[in-house]
Design an enzyme around this catalytic site. Structure first.
Site, PDB file in Angstrom:
ATOM      1  N   GLU A 174     -16.042 -11.534   2.921  1.00 57.61           N
ATOM      2  CA  GLU A 174     -14.928 -11.264   2.013  1.00 57.61           C
ATOM      3  C   GLU A 174     -14.335 -12.559   1.464  1.00 57.61           C
ATOM      4  O   GLU A 174     -13.999 -12.652   0.279  1.00 57.61           O
ATOM      5  CB  GLU A 174     -13.848 -10.461   2.743  1.00 57.61           C
ATOM      6  N   CYS A 228     -11.037  -2.266  14.084  1.00 58.52           N
ATOM      7  CA  CYS A 228     -11.334  -3.689  14.277  1.00 58.52           C
ATOM      8  C   CYS A 228     -11.413  -4.089  15.749  1.00 58.52           C
ATOM      9  O   CYS A 228     -12.036  -5.103  16.070  1.00 58.52           O
ATOM     10  CB  CYS A 228     -10.280  -4.540  13.582  1.00 58.52           C
ATOM     11  N   CYS A 235      -8.419  -2.269   3.289  1.00 57.66           N
ATOM     12  CA  CYS A 235      -8.283  -3.510   4.062  1.00 57.66           C
ATOM     13  C   CYS A 235      -9.545  -3.872   4.836  1.00 57.66           C
ATOM     14  O   CYS A 235      -9.589  -4.933   5.446  1.00 57.66           O
ATOM     15  CB  CYS A 235      -7.087  -3.416   5.006  1.00 57.66           C
ATOM     16  N   GLU A 294       0.828  -1.216   0.000  1.00 56.34           N
ATOM     17  CA  GLU A 294       0.000   0.000   0.000  1.00 56.34           C
ATOM     18  C   GLU A 294       0.861   1.265   0.000  1.00 56.34           C
ATOM     19  O   GLU A 294       0.560   2.235  -0.703  1.00 56.34           O
ATOM     20  CB  GLU A 294      -0.919  -0.024   1.225  1.00 56.34           C
ATOM     21  N   SER A 345      -7.265   1.704  -2.768  1.00 54.78           N
ATOM     22  CA  SER A 345      -6.036   0.947  -3.022  1.00 54.78           C
ATOM     23  C   SER A 345      -6.420  -0.409  -3.617  1.00 54.78           C
ATOM     24  O   SER A 345      -7.459  -0.982  -3.256  1.00 54.78           O
ATOM     25  CB  SER A 345      -5.283   0.740  -1.704  1.00 54.78           C
ATOM     26  N   LYS A 365     -15.459  -9.968   7.090  1.00 54.12           N
ATOM     27  CA  LYS A 365     -14.396 -10.797   6.511  1.00 54.12           C
ATOM     28  C   LYS A 365     -14.893 -12.215   6.236  1.00 54.12           C
ATOM     29  O   LYS A 365     -14.322 -12.934   5.424  1.00 54.12           O
ATOM     30  CB  LYS A 365     -13.157 -10.785   7.410  1.00 54.12           C
ATOM     31  N   GLU A 380     -13.636 -12.704  -6.377  1.00 56.26           N
ATOM     32  CA  GLU A 380     -12.337 -12.073  -6.687  1.00 56.26           C
ATOM     33  C   GLU A 380     -11.222 -12.623  -5.811  1.00 56.26           C
ATOM     34  O   GLU A 380     -10.040 -12.507  -6.144  1.00 56.26           O
ATOM     35  CB  GLU A 380     -12.370 -10.554  -6.451  1.00 56.26           C
ATOM     36  N   GLU A 413       2.224   1.679  -3.396  1.00 57.93           N
ATOM     37  CA  GLU A 413       1.166   2.152  -4.307  1.00 57.93           C
ATOM     38  C   GLU A 413       0.903   3.645  -4.103  1.00 57.93           C
ATOM     39  O   GLU A 413       0.759   4.410  -5.067  1.00 57.93           O
ATOM     40  CB  GLU A 413      -0.116   1.345  -4.049  1.00 57.93           C
TER      41      GLU A 413
HETATM   42  S1  SF4 Z   1     -13.848  -5.509  12.077  1.00 55.12           S
HETATM   43 FE1  SF4 Z   1     -14.974  -3.758  11.247  1.00 55.12          FE
HETATM   44  S2  SF4 Z   1     -13.351  -2.267  10.805  1.00 55.12           S
HETATM   45 FE2  SF4 Z   1     -12.349  -4.266  11.008  1.00 55.12          FE
HETATM   46  S3  SF4 Z   1     -12.244  -5.074   8.933  1.00 55.12           S
HETATM   47 FE3  SF4 Z   1     -14.114  -5.862   9.880  1.00 55.12          FE
HETATM   48  S4  SF4 Z   1     -15.753  -4.436   9.239  1.00 55.12           S
HETATM   49 FE4  SF4 Z   1     -13.771  -3.427   8.925  1.00 55.12          FE
END
Ligand code: SF4
Ligand code: SF4
Ligand code: SF4
Length: 574
Positions: free
Chosen positions: A362, A499, A300, A280, A320, A359, A367, A283
């Protein structure tokens, strides 16, 4: 300084600033008033009626969370009238609630269950409504069970605070319930998966979509080599699930516990937080030096990325192209690590432990190529440790497995709002000016919703901003679009405070959430670890040097782009 007012709570004299509520005054007097809909910084509407008290000058019982404290007021929080009222309120809630406490994930940590016991409720005092609705399993990250909902509206407030508005109150009177527009399932709604509704929910109506059984199956499969890696913030919160004070760093015990779940290796995701920073920062510097799309946003946080894809697709070129540390780790393991160790990638089962529900989504994105097999929240890891019968607090402190053990302090602070920015500045500043020695950027630390700073590096002014919470990110985007805000680099984390306050973190009772600053205490644990680390910059660790020497060559190389970068796309929603 605010004027003080004097009143009595249960005959205890107390002084509080003018503008305080009766609930604030009670807390100052050391008196606990039960709450269900109220949640500090999230919801304050006085609708659940659990905090009713008697107060001089008031007609009938009043809701302490919204009733203003006044000079000379005398408040009684524990009279027969108050107790009977609370008991009846709870029994009415229980009449509609699906009473599955024996197997509910929130049993033992459920506000409704705790209060029902404290108020000696009869769950069958009012005839039960046995109407059942389908459980919403549409999303790979959050499950909604309407029949456990008590209509406290905390989730709706949490989602509105995120400027998402994926859920709201539907219907009227007895039929009022929480849902998405047109009764859409969660996956079809504008939900971005942040899980802030889950950590706000006092009962088991919202929970993560668990994949714990898949992980146990992989551990039991002799064909599979199972590797875990844990995100930076998990070490600062996992201990709460085992009674440790908020802000306790349990890294060593966490590693020891995972190692005892079976024949697994335990890696440190702070290593790929460092890798993210390497990519990053390169970049960013490249965009600055070649006139690329500016400002650049961090990418991220998958909740934030989804928010951009849905609400501001025109800003996609500003994100990014770096994958998140989770997805970089998946890519790194299924390529470099497998090649180096002669492992067929299909035999490697990769488990990410994250503070996050987004996540979970994710790692299902096409992708990302399925390189992370599954993601477990901090709460799910805690459940696995309990299922395995481990006495967490008695475990020894152990270290992560090599080769992905050693990280920089910059990788660790990723878990707190401002941490990605600070870690990136440490590396980017040196790329721009090899003599730049500063590693501490305190202006971007802390829990303010938006932080701004300007740094002079190599004769250039670098203007940065940090936003946590999507409503604050929205404010930044609107400012960029209408020309009132000007930056070069912007960090966004969907969850307020980053997080450490993610939607997959331990759910703590209101008594703790309403009295402690969780975000600051958890973040402090990470900053302490950063300060002690012999490597403060991501570029300095032997692991990062090894990864580039042996595999990627240089940051942003062709190979690095293949494995560590991605793309985003517009996601049209109604
Ligand atoms: S815990 Fe919240 S701030 Fe951290 S990556 Fe997940 S959604 Fe984003
Ligand atoms: S996960 Fe986040 S965006 Fe989705 S409903 Fe919950 S609070 Fe709203
Ligand atoms: S889902 Fe949970 S937070 Fe939302 S209204 Fe129902 S009980 Fe409250």
């Amino acid at each position: 300084m605010a004027n003080m007012i004097n009143l009595k709570i249960n005959n205890i004299p107390v002084s509080v600033p003018e503008g305080s509520t009766v609930l604030d005054a009670a807390r100052a007097a050391g008196v606990v008033i039960p709450t269900l809909c109220y949640l500090k910084d999230v919801n304050c509407v006085g609708s659940c009626r659990m905090c009713l008290v008697e107060a001089t000058g008031a007609r009938g019982l009043v809701a302490a969370c919204v009733y203003p404290a006044a000079e000379g007021m005398e408040v009684q929080t524990n009279t027969e009238k108050v107790r009977k009222s609370r008991q009846m309120t709870l029994e009415l809630m229980l009449s509609k609630h699906k009473k599955e406490c024996l197997a509910c994930e929130r049993a033992g940590n459920c506000e409704l269950q705790r209060l029902s016991i404290e108020y000696n409720c009869d769950p069958n005092y009012f005839a039960s409504d046995e109407t059942r609705h389908p459980i919403d399993y549409s999303a790979p990250y959050v499950v909604r069970d309407r029949d456990k909902c008590i209509n406290c509206m905390r989730c709706v407030a949490a989602c509105n605070k995120q400027a998402v508005g994926a859920i709201g109150a539907i219907g009227r009177g007895y039929n009022a319930h929480v849902g998405s527009a047109f009764e859409m399932d969660l996956m079809s709604s504008v939900c971005v998966g942040c899980g802030q509704c889950v950590v706000a929910c006092p009962v088991g109506a919202l929970k993560e979509r668990t994949t714990v059984d898949d992980v146990w199956a992989a551990i039991a499969d002799p064909q599979k080599k199972v590797v875990f890696f844990t995100a930076p913030s998990v070490r600062a919160t996992l201990g709460e699930a085992f009674g440790n004070p908020v802000g306790t760093n349990v890294e060593g015990k966490m590693v020891a516990a995972i190692r005892r779940l079976g024949n697994v290796e335990v890696f440190n995701m702070d290593v790929t937080a460092d890798l993210t920073i390497m990519e990053e920062a390169a970049e960013l510097v490249n965009r600055i030096q070649t006139g690329g799309t500016m400002p650049m946003f961090t990418s991220c946080c998958p909740g934030w990325v989804k928010f951009v894809e849905q609400k501001y697709p025109e800003m996609i070129p500003h994100l990014s192209t770096c994958k998140s540390p989770q997805e970089m780790f998946g890519g790194l393991l299924k390529t470099y690590y497998c090649e180096k160790n002669g492992i067929d990638p299909k035999d490697l089962y990769v488990v990410s432990v994250i503070p996050c529900t987004a996540k979970k989504y994710e790692c299902t994105r096409p992708e990302m190529g399925g390189e992370v097999d599954t993601a477990l929240t901090t709460r799910e890891l805690a459940r696995m440790i309990k299922t395995a019968g481990l006495d967490f607090n008695a475990l020894p402190e152990e270290e992560f497995d090599n080769p992905f053990a050693t990280c920089s302090g910059g990788g660790t602070i990723f878990g707190a709002s401002g941490g990605v920015m600070e870690a990136a500045l440490r590396v980017a500043a040196q790329l721009l000016d090899g003599d730049f020695e500063v590693v501490d950027f305190p202006e971007v630390r802390g829990t303010s919703p938006i932080k701004e700073a300007t740094y002079k590096i190599a004769g250039k002014e670098i203007r940065v901003a940090v936003a946590s919470g999507l409503a604050n990110a929205k404010e930044i985007i609107e400012g960029l679009k209408n020309g009132t805000r000007h930056y070069d680099f912007i960090e966004v984390m969907a969850c307020p405070g980053g997080c450490v306050n993610g939607g997959g973190q331990p759910t703590l009772p209101d008594s703790i959430r309403n009295s402690l600053d969780l975000k600051s205490l958890r973040a402090e644990a990470l900053y302490k670890s950063d300060k002690k680390n012999e490597y403060r910059r991501s570029s300095e660790t032997p692991v990062i040097k090894m990864i580039y020497d042996e595999y990627f060559g240089t940051p942003n190389s062709h190979k690095a782009h293949e494995v560590l970068h991605t793309h985003y796309h517009e996601d049209k929603r109604i």
